[in-house]
Motif scaffolding. Structure first.
Motif, PDB file in Angstrom:
ATOM      1  N   ARG A  30      -0.186   5.097   0.697  1.00 16.69           N
ATOM      2  CA  ARG A  30      -0.380   3.528   0.131  1.00 16.69           C
ATOM      3  C   ARG A  30      -1.129   2.398   1.281  1.00 16.69           C
ATOM      4  O   ARG A  30      -1.745   1.489   0.721  1.00 16.69           O
ATOM      5  CB  ARG A  30       0.806   2.833  -0.284  1.00 16.69           C
ATOM      6  CG  ARG A  30       1.597   3.495  -1.354  1.00 16.69           C
ATOM      7  CD  ARG A  30       3.077   3.187  -1.621  1.00 16.69           C
ATOM      8  NE  ARG A  30       3.124   1.665  -1.778  1.00 16.69           N
ATOM      9  CZ  ARG A  30       4.202   0.875  -1.883  1.00 16.69           C
ATOM     10  NH1 ARG A  30       5.608   1.866  -1.896  1.00 16.69           N
ATOM     11  NH2 ARG A  30       4.348  -0.257  -2.055  1.00 16.69           N
ATOM     12  N   GLN A  78       1.544  -2.031   2.519  1.00 11.25           N
ATOM     13  CA  GLN A  78       0.399  -1.450   2.076  1.00 11.25           C
ATOM     14  C   GLN A  78      -0.907  -1.924   3.019  1.00 11.25           C
ATOM     15  O   GLN A  78      -1.945  -2.241   2.864  1.00 11.25           O
ATOM     16  CB  GLN A  78      -0.156  -1.813   0.874  1.00 11.25           C
ATOM     17  CG  GLN A  78       0.854  -1.071  -0.428  1.00 11.25           C
ATOM     18  CD  GLN A  78       0.139  -1.303  -1.596  1.00 11.25           C
ATOM     19  OE1 GLN A  78      -0.856  -0.584  -2.232  1.00 11.25           O
ATOM     20  NE2 GLN A  78       0.694  -2.128  -2.604  1.00 11.25           N
ATOM     21  N   ASN A  85      -5.210   0.581  -5.294  1.00 11.99           N
ATOM     22  CA  ASN A  85      -3.580   0.837  -5.368  1.00 11.99           C
ATOM     23  C   ASN A  85      -3.474   2.526  -5.613  1.00 11.99           C
ATOM     24  O   ASN A  85      -3.774   2.869  -6.629  1.00 11.99           O
ATOM     25  CB  ASN A  85      -2.669  -0.151  -5.988  1.00 11.99           C
ATOM     26  CG  ASN A  85      -2.695  -1.610  -5.433  1.00 11.99           C
ATOM     27  OD1 ASN A  85      -3.053  -1.703  -4.173  1.00 11.99           O
ATOM     28  ND2 ASN A  85      -2.455  -2.431  -6.246  1.00 11.99           N
TER      29      ASN A  85
END
Length: 564
Positions: free
Chosen positions: A210, A41, A205
């Motif tokens: 992502r 991420q 999130n």
């Protein structure tokens, strides 16, 4: 006019060549690296710097401001070129363009110069519209800008904003209060490097993209100068609505790129995988699924190109066409990718086994496209509210748009010297030059030289359009006329299908010598896959051969032949 072969497409091919093969780990932007970033991420800073170095950001700035933006279709295809490699980077940079659009449309020269300097330096930007309490109901926005002697004082929170933290600039919708406490919605351009007393909301999130900076911003008595406000002669909200008309079309580039990659990965697998002494590609149902996906990708490309060129030829109709494009293209790609994953089988679901799990990443990332710049429901609502007027005018002696041939000619494009708010309208007032031109052409029998089977398909399309108009007029006289009713939404979805098929039909009519559209079998495939998509639809050998050729050449799956 500009010759696409020598100008427009050379730019796309240049970026295709520069970006290179995403399956090669030596390419700056590659699948393995993108999936690794996705797992962590981690924001793709290196990708953004690289895109700045190769001149990608210059296509977000109009030529009059020192950039290279002169044709919306060109930017659409550039976005597609990047998207088929990495959607996070494409969406992050695309958000910069979204934040810039209200300024290009409505800003003064000082604001345009400021923003152009930031973008040409590779700085990200954003458009801050949504708030947690109100979602897509922008009219209920609460972030306030209270006027005082030296400028405005901001208070409140914007939420779920892409690039809210990473962006150097922010174009923001606020509720402005003047000295007399009169309120109105307004748009400000903020240079975040020059203000303080604000707080970045931490990254949120998400299931897809992502790595993206989906976050927000919180203002506490934040002081901004008076020069930040974008002054217009119409309500400030209009500038946002008009900017979204353009950005919704550019969003189609994200879906086209994701779809391209998913089809490419699946075709690679089908050609190389052997079962029972045959390749997977030898199976008729696999050929059907791949051919159907290829056909839908080509039609989605036509819808996107036609919508982008609307700005040149019929800007006042963009309120409907952009919403149609934004609903139909992402929805079509999502459904087609679902079909492709069946062919890919277990490898679609494995994280590391096949091409680093890129198919599954693309599917997750692409799912977000139908959500931003107005959700599918919001876009259907925008269209539904205008269908009564559209149906009425289509039944009232429709005529051919004077520039329809140029609009749907794949060999030419028209450069825009500038983009301004005056070119657009928040309502199309019932004007639908695409469907109207198609109906008028059928009345004038302008396609009698086409293959008889193809003529039959076009006449079927005409009957579907007239039947839709009758349905809409019937609905006006009963309790189901409410634009958000189930019946009206169903009719609106049908309209987007008719718009897509009409775009395809006009491209066929006005490109008779095109290497693909000039083949009756392929033209019929493209029309019928949208008009009458069923489990019995079978692609022609000509369409499958074209898919195989474009795949072997590692070229973009497209109607546009890119020069080498």
């Amino acid at each position: 006019m500009t010759d696409l072969t020598h100008d427009f497409l050379k730019t796309i091919q240049h970026f295709e060549t520069t970006l290179g093969d995403p399956t090669n780990e030596q390419s700056e932007i590659n699948f393995v690296r993108s999936v690794t970033l996705d797992e962590a991420q981690a924001f793709p800073d290196d990708y953004i710097h690289y895109l700045k170095d190769i001149g990608y950001f210059s296509y977000f700035v109009p030529t009059e401001m020192g950039g290279k933006l002169h044709e919306l279709s060109e930017l659409l295809l550039l976005c597609r070129t990047l998207s088929r490699r990495d959607l996070t980077a494409a969406i992050a940079t695309g958000q910069t363009m979204l934040g810039a659009l209200p300024v290009w449309l409505c800003g003064d020269q000082t604001q345009k110069t400021l923003l152009a300097e930031h973008i040409l330096q590779g700085h990200l930007g954003c458009l801050a519209l949504t708030e947690k309490r109100h979602g897509s109901n922008l009219l209920a926005s609460e972030v306030s800008a209270t006027e005082h002697a030296d400028g405005y004082q901001l208070n409140g929170e914007k939420w779920l904003i892409n690039n809210a933290t990473q962006g150097h600039t922010m174009t923001i919708l606020v509720r402005k209060y003047d000295h007399n406490q009169r309120e109105s919605l307004a748009v400000l351009l903020l240079d975040k490097t020059c203000i303080k007393d604000f707080e970045n909301i931490e990254k949120i999130n998400t299931h897809g993209i992502r790595c993206a900076d989906i976050s927000g911003i919180r203002f506490r008595n934040t002081q901004v100068p008076k020069s930040a406000i974008i002054q217009t002669n119409e309500p400030g909200m209009y500038g946002v609505l008009k900017a979204l008309q353009i950005s919704r079309i550019l969003c189609a580039g994200f879906s086209l790129g994701a779809f391209d990659t998913c089809l490419r990965l699946t075709y690679d697998f089908a050609k190389s995988r052997t079962l029972y002494q045959k390749t997977v590609l030898d199976m008729p149902t696999v050929q059907q699924g791949l051919g159907r996906s290829f056909a839908k990708l080509l039609v989605a490309e036509m819808v996107s190109l036609a919508s982008s060129k609307t700005l040149n030829y019929a800007g006042k109709s963009l309120s409907v066409y952009s919403a149609s494009c934004k609903y139909w293209v992402p929805k079509t790609t999502e459904l087609a990718i679902d079909e492709l994953k069946v062919i890919l089988g277990a490898r679609y679901y494995l994280r590391d086994e096949y091409q680093a799990g890129m198919f599954q990443k693309m599917q997750r990332d692409n799912a977000v496209v139908s959500l931003f710049d107005g959700s599918s429901q919001l876009n259907l609502g925008l269209i539904s509210s205008q269908t009564n007027a559209i149906a009425s005018k289509l039944l009232d002696n429709p005529c051919v748009h004077p520039d329809i041939a140029a609009w749907f000619d794949l060999n030419t494009a028209t450069s825009l010297s500038t983009i301004s708010s005056a070119m657009l309208s928040v309502s199309n007032m019932g004007q639908d030059p695409v469907l109207a031109s198609f109906l008028a052409i059928t009345e004038q029998r302008q396609f009698d030289t086409l293959d008889a089977n193809l003529q039959s398909v076009l006449h079927t399309l005409k009957q579907h359009i007239l039947s839709w108009c009758d349905t809409i007029q019937t609905l006006q006289h009963n309790e189901q006329n409410e634009p958000a009713s189930v019946v009206r939404f169903a009719a609106t979805k049908q309209y987007t299908q008719l718009f897509a098929t009409s775009c395809c039909a006009l491209y066929v009519i006005f490109n008779p010598s095109h290497p693909l559209l000039g083949q009756s079998d392929i033209a019929q495939d493209l029309l019928t896959v949208i008009l009458d998509d069923s489990d019995l639809w079978v692609p022609s050998s000509a369409l499958l051969s074209t898919l195989d050729t474009q795949h072997q050449n590692q070229s973009m799956y497209s109607l546009l032949a890119l020069p080498k």
